[in-house]
Scaffold this active site. Structure first.
Site, PDB file in Angstrom:
ATOM      1  N   HIS A  28      39.065  36.560  35.872  1.00 37.93           N
ATOM      2  CA  HIS A  28      40.404  37.051  35.513  1.00 37.93           C
ATOM      3  C   HIS A  28      40.755  36.619  34.100  1.00 37.93           C
ATOM      4  O   HIS A  28      40.131  35.709  33.539  1.00 37.93           O
ATOM      5  CB  HIS A  28      41.457  36.592  36.524  1.00 37.93           C
ATOM      6  CG  HIS A  28      41.681  35.105  36.580  1.00 37.93           C
ATOM      7  ND1 HIS A  28      40.698  34.205  36.927  1.00 37.93           N
ATOM      8  CD2 HIS A  28      42.798  34.359  36.339  1.00 37.93           C
ATOM      9  CE1 HIS A  28      41.200  32.978  36.901  1.00 37.93           C
ATOM     10  NE2 HIS A  28      42.470  33.037  36.531  1.00 37.93           N
ATOM     11  N   HIS A  54      42.916  34.829  32.515  1.00 37.32           N
ATOM     12  CA  HIS A  54      43.677  33.644  32.137  1.00 37.32           C
ATOM     13  C   HIS A  54      42.771  32.808  31.233  1.00 37.32           C
ATOM     14  O   HIS A  54      41.558  32.724  31.453  1.00 37.32           O
ATOM     15  CB  HIS A  54      44.102  32.831  33.363  1.00 37.32           C
ATOM     16  CG  HIS A  54      45.370  33.339  34.001  1.00 37.32           C
ATOM     17  ND1 HIS A  54      45.748  33.008  35.283  1.00 37.32           N
ATOM     18  CD2 HIS A  54      46.348  34.158  33.511  1.00 37.32           C
ATOM     19  CE1 HIS A  54      46.910  33.607  35.563  1.00 37.32           C
ATOM     20  NE2 HIS A  54      47.284  34.313  34.512  1.00 37.32           N
ATOM     21  N   ASP A  76      41.962  29.756  30.702  1.00 38.59           N
ATOM     22  CA  ASP A  76      41.036  28.712  31.153  1.00 38.59           C
ATOM     23  C   ASP A  76      39.798  29.296  31.834  1.00 38.59           C
ATOM     24  O   ASP A  76      38.920  28.551  32.271  1.00 38.59           O
ATOM     25  CB  ASP A  76      41.744  27.689  32.051  1.00 38.59           C
ATOM     26  CG  ASP A  76      42.464  28.322  33.230  1.00 38.59           C
ATOM     27  OD1 ASP A  76      42.939  29.466  33.102  1.00 38.59           O
ATOM     28  OD2 ASP A  76      42.564  27.677  34.297  1.00 38.59           O
ATOM     29  N   HIS A  77      39.721  30.627  31.889  1.00 40.72           N
ATOM     30  CA  HIS A  77      38.532  31.279  32.467  1.00 40.72           C
ATOM     31  C   HIS A  77      37.788  32.177  31.479  1.00 40.72           C
ATOM     32  O   HIS A  77      36.717  32.668  31.809  1.00 40.72           O
ATOM     33  CB  HIS A  77      38.929  32.086  33.711  1.00 40.72           C
ATOM     34  CG  HIS A  77      39.404  31.210  34.822  1.00 40.72           C
ATOM     35  ND1 HIS A  77      38.636  30.903  35.921  1.00 40.72           N
ATOM     36  CD2 HIS A  77      40.567  30.516  34.971  1.00 40.72           C
ATOM     37  CE1 HIS A  77      39.308  30.078  36.714  1.00 40.72           C
ATOM     38  NE2 HIS A  77      40.483  29.830  36.160  1.00 40.72           N
ATOM     39  N   HIS A 126      45.802  36.300  42.962  1.00 41.50           N
ATOM     40  CA  HIS A 126      46.281  35.352  41.951  1.00 41.50           C
ATOM     41  C   HIS A 126      47.444  36.007  41.212  1.00 41.50           C
ATOM     42  O   HIS A 126      47.843  37.126  41.534  1.00 41.50           O
ATOM     43  CB  HIS A 126      45.114  34.987  41.029  1.00 41.50           C
ATOM     44  CG  HIS A 126      45.356  33.778  40.189  1.00 41.50           C
ATOM     45  ND1 HIS A 126      45.953  32.632  40.659  1.00 41.50           N
ATOM     46  CD2 HIS A 126      45.071  33.536  38.874  1.00 41.50           C
ATOM     47  CE1 HIS A 126      46.027  31.752  39.675  1.00 41.50           C
ATOM     48  NE2 HIS A 126      45.502  32.269  38.582  1.00 41.50           N
ATOM     49  N   ASP A 169      40.564  32.067  40.705  1.00 42.31           N
ATOM     50  CA  ASP A 169      41.611  31.301  41.378  1.00 42.31           C
ATOM     51  C   ASP A 169      42.230  32.183  42.456  1.00 42.31           C
ATOM     52  O   ASP A 169      42.340  33.391  42.260  1.00 42.31           O
ATOM     53  CB  ASP A 169      42.694  30.927  40.389  1.00 42.31           C
ATOM     54  CG  ASP A 169      42.176  30.184  39.157  1.00 42.31           C
ATOM     55  OD1 ASP A 169      40.986  29.944  39.022  1.00 42.31           O
ATOM     56  OD2 ASP A 169      43.000  29.869  38.294  1.00 42.31           O
ATOM     57  N   HIS A 196      38.518  23.127  40.040  1.00 40.93           N
ATOM     58  CA  HIS A 196      39.755  23.660  39.447  1.00 40.93           C
ATOM     59  C   HIS A 196      40.955  22.771  39.788  1.00 40.93           C
ATOM     60  O   HIS A 196      42.072  23.228  39.995  1.00 40.93           O
ATOM     61  CB  HIS A 196      40.013  25.108  39.927  1.00 40.93           C
ATOM     62  CG  HIS A 196      40.904  25.884  38.984  1.00 40.93           C
ATOM     63  ND1 HIS A 196      42.271  25.934  39.122  1.00 40.93           N
ATOM     64  CD2 HIS A 196      40.628  26.631  37.903  1.00 40.93           C
ATOM     65  CE1 HIS A 196      42.779  26.687  38.166  1.00 40.93           C
ATOM     66  NE2 HIS A 196      41.806  27.121  37.405  1.00 40.93           N
TER      67      HIS A 196
END
Lengths: 312, 312
Positions: free
Chosen positions: A62, A64, A66-67, A142, A213, A271
């Site tokens: 996805h 975001h 941090d990914h 998410h 997530d 995570h």
């Protein structure tokens, strides 16, 4: 060695010195995949000696940061390294536009082809297949459109039971192909020798499910049933389950419930929220529901073959 | 302490474990600036204890990844940290579009204001000014539109020479403001007491010039004349000066020529190409032209006040 997972980063977004955001490197049946690519992934690949040139397929769960904030740096580095092979990127709609505008404004178009596979379906779908491996999406829940990914070895042919085969002089080498494919053998007398007498089961296929997530989502259980290794996020402990609905994350206990109900062999959790200084509580909480739990840690490699050796 | 520079990263783009790309943190006259923001800058800020909340102004020299791929992560982190203050970003045209599309596609618009100052001029211009500090651009010559930045303390008022002032009973406290501003004092007899008798010079103002990345460009010398500290890139040694024209980079010797001709107090070099395992050769080469040379190294802090103390 048919399934080996290396954790490159396993923490949530808050930056810390030794807490890299999500990225994993998966070797399965001689295929090499990068899963998510948080900021600093290429540095972690160098640190843990992941060969850059082995990777032809990158899966982004996805959009975001941090990914995937490390993706553009990795794409640029492949340019510096004079990559020529195609690079396939699987991720949510928008990832192509986002990448191309960065390459345009930085005037650094790559010499190799970037092949984008943009995902929009809310149902599990087959997104990669070759002669060794399949990859399906695992729809997650998410704050933004998110998929997990199920990586599975294709079934191997059955192994010949040579001692039994030798009892039948009529069976010749040219018959082996059919027997390995599972067929019975018909003798000249018309008698049928069942395949189960002529073969033994091949090694069990390995599979890996990556789920991060997501809110607790029991309807993924049929998709990931019986996988060898499940990585499932566990951002919180159940003492802060109240935060899960708003942030669309799961607890260690919920990850373990998914693992138990899907009958997986091993659960790896990660995570972690930065609010927890002591991560051992995550393992403890998950173990109340499911026995075989590991805490993800950067640099750690999980080898399904070795695990099975020690288990059986 | 009026000028303190912390190197967060000082290498070129090729990823390595302990070689972070360009970023610097500058404290000058109680103002706090971030200069460039390569991938991993926020991790380096944590490591070297740079307070995130102190920074309100970020200067990006050019849109190559090793100078700004860490910016979007830092902007996102300020969101997680519930920043409320405006964040000012100075950089080449395009940086606004690039940032906003990432925030849009990641559905992570910030609650604080992002104020973009897009640069297009090819002449040096004033881009920041308050009561303590000015910042001017330094036009550079790279493969893409690039600026260096000149950070300068504003002149301080002159210091009162109290012993001399006391010789004149007519001079009262209310006159001090004018005397500190440099004015002469006129006695009731009409006699003029020159300001030079009543004051002493204030501490010399400090300044810092950041020049990365660029081809050897002697026409910047008048802009950076007499700066306290010059950071100038030195990607190559002169044995590979042939690479400079194509890649638009400089050698250690060329950086030192700029430092010598601009009469700077200290030269710091960095942005080393990964082809050189031993960096001491950079210092050695630069020192053949200019004496006071330091090699940039992540985590190192250069304090202009201390340097001057030991020099005087």
């Amino acid at each position: 060695m048919s399934l080996q997972l290396t954790i490159l980063g396993c923490h949530s977004a808050t930056p810390r010195v030794n807490a890299y955001p999500t990225s994993q490197y998966l070797e399965i049946n001689n295929r090499h995949f990068l899963i998510d690519c948080g900021e600093g992934t290429q540095r972690q690949m160098r640190k843990y000696k992941v060969g850059f040139s082995k990777i032809d397929h990158i899966f982004i769960s996805h959009l975001h940061g941090d990914h995937f904030f490390g993706l553009i740096g990795l794409i640029s580095t492949y340019g510096i390294l004079n990559r020529e092979k195609d690079l396939h990127i699987y991720g949510p709609e928008g990832i192509k536009e986002l990448t191309l505008i960065q390459l345009k404004l930085t005037k650094s178009y790559t010499k190799y082809n970037l092949v984008f596979h943009e995902l929009t379906s809310k149902e599990s779908e087959l997104i990669f297949e070759d002669d060794k491996v399949t990859v399906h999406t695992i729809p997650l829940d998410h704050r933004i459109y998110t998929n997990g990914f199920l990586f599975a070895e294709k079934p191997k042919p059955r192994n010949l039971h040579i001692d039994n085969i030798k009892q039948y002089s009529e069976i010749e080498t040219c018959d082996y192909h059919n027997i390995k494919a599972g067929k019975d053998f018909v003798l000249s007398t018309g008698e049928i020798v069942p395949n189960s007498e002529l073969t033994i089961d091949p090694p069990k296929t390995k599979s890996f499910a990556f789920c991060s997530d997501t809110l607790f989502k029991p309807d993924i259980v049929p998709i990931i049933k019986n996988v060898t290794v499940l990585y499932h996020e566990a951002t919180f402990l159940k003492d802060r389950e109240d935060l899960c609905e708003r942030t669309k994350h799961a607890t260690a206990e919920q990850a373990a419930i998914i693992a138990r109900d899907a009958n997986v062999e091993k659960l790896i959790i990660g995570h972690y929220s930065s609010r927890y200084p002591d991560l051992s509580a995550f393992k403890k909480e998950a173990e109340t529901v499911f026995e075989n739990v590991e805490l993800a840690e950067a640099g750690q490699t999980y080898d399904a073959s070795l695990t099975l050796e020690s288990t059986y």
